[in-house]
Motif scaffolding. Structure first.
Motif, mmCIF file in Angstrom:
data_model
loop_
_atom_site.group_PDB
_atom_site.id
_atom_site.type_symbol
_atom_site.label_atom_id
_atom_site.label_comp_id
_atom_site.label_asym_id
_atom_site.label_seq_id
_atom_site.Cartn_x
_atom_site.Cartn_y
_atom_site.Cartn_z
ATOM 1 N N HIS A 1 0.877 -1.174 0.000
ATOM 2 C CA HIS A 1 0.000 0.000 0.000
ATOM 3 C C HIS A 1 0.919 1.230 0.000
ATOM 4 C CE1 HIS A 1 -4.347 1.292 1.090
ATOM 5 N NE2 HIS A 1 -3.696 2.401 0.787
ATOM 6 N N TRP A 2 1.848 1.233 -0.969
ATOM 7 C CA TRP A 2 2.581 2.437 -1.409
ATOM 8 C C TRP A 2 3.842 2.805 -0.648
ATOM 9 C CZ3 TRP A 2 -2.280 6.103 -1.749
ATOM 10 C CH2 TRP A 2 -3.246 5.519 -2.581
ATOM 11 N N ASN B 1 -2.380 -2.532 -3.584
ATOM 12 C CA ASN B 1 -3.479 -1.596 -3.456
ATOM 13 C C ASN B 1 -3.366 -0.526 -4.539
ATOM 14 O OD1 ASN B 1 -5.748 -0.276 -1.853
ATOM 15 N ND2 ASN B 1 -4.267 1.404 -1.989
ATOM 16 N N GLU B 2 -4.372 -0.442 -5.380
ATOM 17 C CA GLU B 2 -4.517 0.651 -6.341
ATOM 18 C C GLU B 2 -3.252 0.969 -7.138
ATOM 19 O OE1 GLU B 2 -6.172 4.095 -4.390
ATOM 20 O OE2 GLU B 2 -8.020 3.070 -3.899
ATOM 21 N N TYR C 1 -14.926 5.087 -4.682
ATOM 22 C CA TYR C 1 -15.254 6.314 -3.955
ATOM 23 C C TYR C 1 -16.222 7.212 -4.707
ATOM 24 C CZ TYR C 1 -11.749 5.158 -0.518
ATOM 25 O OH TYR C 1 -11.051 4.519 0.481
ATOM 26 N N TRP D 1 -15.277 14.942 -3.837
ATOM 27 C CA TRP D 1 -15.694 13.800 -4.656
ATOM 28 C C TRP D 1 -17.216 13.701 -4.637
ATOM 29 C CZ3 TRP D 1 -11.812 9.749 -2.167
ATOM 30 C CH2 TRP D 1 -10.501 10.098 -2.551
ATOM 31 N N GLU E 1 -12.459 -1.041 -0.264
ATOM 32 C CA GLU E 1 -12.509 0.309 0.312
ATOM 33 C C GLU E 1 -13.724 1.036 -0.233
ATOM 34 O OE1 GLU E 1 -9.072 2.916 -0.093
ATOM 35 O OE2 GLU E 1 -7.713 1.239 0.310
ATOM 36 N N TRP F 1 -13.589 2.210 4.428
ATOM 37 C CA TRP F 1 -12.423 3.057 4.638
ATOM 38 C C TRP F 1 -12.874 4.281 5.408
ATOM 39 C CZ3 TRP F 1 -7.329 2.228 3.939
ATOM 40 C CH2 TRP F 1 -6.506 3.329 4.235
ATOM 41 N N GLU G 1 -3.936 11.202 5.517
ATOM 42 C CA GLU G 1 -4.513 11.035 4.178
ATOM 43 C C GLU G 1 -3.517 11.537 3.113
ATOM 44 O OE1 GLU G 1 -6.777 9.297 2.793
ATOM 45 O OE2 GLU G 1 -6.549 10.267 0.853
ATOM 46 N N PHE H 1 -11.439 10.350 7.186
ATOM 47 C CA PHE H 1 -12.232 9.257 6.601
ATOM 48 C C PHE H 1 -12.691 8.242 7.650
ATOM 49 C CE2 PHE H 1 -10.406 10.626 2.558
ATOM 50 C CZ PHE H 1 -11.354 10.252 1.609
HETATM 51 C C1 FCB Z 1 -7.574 5.321 -1.511
HETATM 52 C C2 FCB Z 1 -6.391 4.758 -0.762
HETATM 53 C C3 FCB Z 1 -6.502 4.865 0.737
HETATM 54 C C4 FCB Z 1 -7.144 6.171 1.158
HETATM 55 C C5 FCB Z 1 -8.422 6.410 0.399
HETATM 56 C C6 FCB Z 1 -9.154 7.662 0.795
HETATM 57 O O1 FCB Z 1 -7.144 5.733 -2.781
HETATM 58 O O2 FCB Z 1 -6.206 3.407 -1.076
HETATM 59 O O3 FCB Z 1 -5.234 4.697 1.277
HETATM 60 O O4 FCB Z 1 -6.249 7.197 1.014
HETATM 61 O O5 FCB Z 1 -8.165 6.447 -0.972
#
Ligand code: FCB
Length: 456
Positions: A130-131, A174-175, A308, A336, A363, A410, A417, A426
């Motif tokens: 996760h980055w 993750n993403e 989201y 958003w 999430e 999430w 953030e 969040f």
């Molecule tokens: C996503 C991320 C998470 C968080 C949410 C708001 O893109 O995976 O870590 O920052 O957004």
């Protein structure tokens, strides 16, 4: 809100037996303890310590201090009836230099966390990346460097060998879109690079490392269910009567959704986009080597969906279609648009176009700053409504046959953030970052009831 919506919202719905409810976090956003017990530096440590990168000038040095408060945080989850918890592992805690010597203290931390969760009856879902890439690897080119794929395989081996006897649910990445493009094309996330071809290269190496890790995890964790989490959206044209806006929607869908969904499903990269990219950046796809696409298409057990908001786009000049803000629509404090119906549309589309064996919403949630009132409560009704409407959308998709098996809100608690620092909250639990006191918000108390009833 019109009457029709009210009726839908008041409808009683039950989720399938065994549907899994949980919350999600990530290591850099909550752990703090950035130099504790042999941990190496990550690209997010470096980035947040660089002036002007984070809006409020903050860092994740302490964050929610979860590294020291994990037992309390498990108790908190237990008090909310949480069935599952998705968290990520900090690679530089395990391999401070990115590869080579394993830091046993780092593994010990997650070992205890996993045992604590299991003892509390909470099923751990681990995200490997996760980055927070080890800075030592970034110094050698990071994800632009193909050698990082082998380092990720070493890392996946170390973690799954230690935890694979108890952890059954694994998410490789993750993403990857965010890590690749926001980190390397826009420069808003670590490592803060601004080059589109670099982002394409990074995306490929992230996908390749995913496919490389899948069999490693399976070997070390006999009951493993392995998947990847993508940030996915629905792209709508700003003007449905303008064909050029539809084309922009196709483009955005290609960049954010199909660029990742197609290769993991064995369909190569989408041809409409590769043609456009190569026109703009000649030879930009030259990172693909023989066998890569087969590796990337390693069979998985589930797809993790982070949703989201939708994207409303109009035709423009740039490589990335321009998104517009829909007037008169509700938006969260991130700006958003609140659009629960697009979660339904997204899940249906994934089911029909890609047929993943199973899906999880890994999430979904909203940023609203609602704080403590004079009674010490947090009446975050906006978040509660947001979640309720998205749960309904997910339920509609299940009723249409989508194999959605669980939902992770999430986030468990307010946290760091990324580029926004601590200004965007969040959490369903309020965190006072001065005292580290946690206070479940109204949404958390409501969520406990949803979980208890397995429905709304
Ligand atoms: C996503 C991320 C998470 C968080 C949410 C708001 O893109 O995976 O870590 O920052 O957004």
């Amino acid at each position: 809100m019109n009457n029709e919506q009210l009726i839908i919202n008041n409808e009683r719905v039950s989720f399938p037996d065994g549907f899994l409810w949980g919350t999600a976090t990530s290591s850099y956003q909550i752990e703090g303890a950035w130099q504790a017990d042999g941990k190496g530096e990550s690209i997010w440590d470096r980035f947040s310590h660089t002036p002007d990168k984070i809006k409020d000038g903050s860092t994740g040095d302490v964050a929610c201090d979860h590294y020291h408060r994990w037992q309390d945080d498990i108790a908190l989850m237990q008090s909310m009836g949480m069935q599952s918890y998705r968290f990520s592992i900090s690679w530089p805690r395990i391999l401070p230099n990115g590869r080579g010597t394993v830091n046993e203290a780092g593994l010990d931390f997650y070992d205890k966390l996993v045992d604590g969760l299991l003892a509390a009856g909470i099923r751990p879902f681990i995200t490997l990346y996760h980055w927070d890439l080890p800075q030592a690897l970034q110094d050698e080119g990071g994800w632009e460097n193909r050698a990082t794929v082998a380092a990720f395989a070493e890392y996946a081996e170390a973690v799954s060998a230690r935890l694979g006897d108890r952890v059954t649910d694994w998410i490789t990445h993750n993403e990857p879109w965010v890590a690749a493009f926001i980190g390397h094309a826009w420069g808003v996330h670590a490592p803060g690079k601004q080059s589109y071809p670099a982002a394409l290269r990074v995306a490929h190496h992230l996908l390749l490392s995913h496919g490389t890790a899948v069999p490693i995890i399976r070997q070390n964790s006999p009951n493993a269910q392995v998947g990847i989490t993508l940030n996915l959206t629905v792209a709508d044209p700003a003007d449905p009567n303008n064909p050029a806006d539809w084309d922009a929607a196709r483009q955005l869908d290609g960049q954010m959704n199909r660029w990742f969904l197609d290769p993991i499903n064995g369909r190569y990269y989408p041809a409409d986009l590769t043609a456009a990219y190569e026109k703009e950046f000649p030879a930009c796809m030259n990172f693909i080597e023989a066998g890569d696409m087969a590796t990337i298409a390693a069979p998985t057990d589930f797809l993790g969906v982070n949703y989201y908001t939708r994207a409303v786009v109009k035709a423009g000049e740039g490589i990335m279609p321009e998104q517009i803000k829909v007037a008169d629509a509700p938006h969260t404090e991130m700006g958003w648009e609140v659009h629960p119906d697009s979660l339904y549309r997204l899940l249906m589309r994934l089911h029909y176009d890609y047929r993943p064996r199973r899906l999880y919403v890994t999430e979904n949630g909203a940023s609203y700053g609602t704080g403590l009132d004079e009674n010490g409560r947090v009446p975050d009704i906006d978040r509660l409504n947001f979640l309720r409407d998205h749960f309904h959308a997910a339920h509609r998709a299940i009723a249409q046959g989508v194999p959605l098996d669980g939902y992770f809100v999430w986030s468990l608690m307010d946290n760091f953030e990324w580029g926004e620092g601590y200004e965007q909250r969040f959490g369903i639990v309020w965190v006072d970052f001065e005292t580290q006191k946690r206070t479940p918000k109204a949404s958390a108390l409501w969520y406990r009831d949803v979980i208890g009833k397995n429905g709304l």
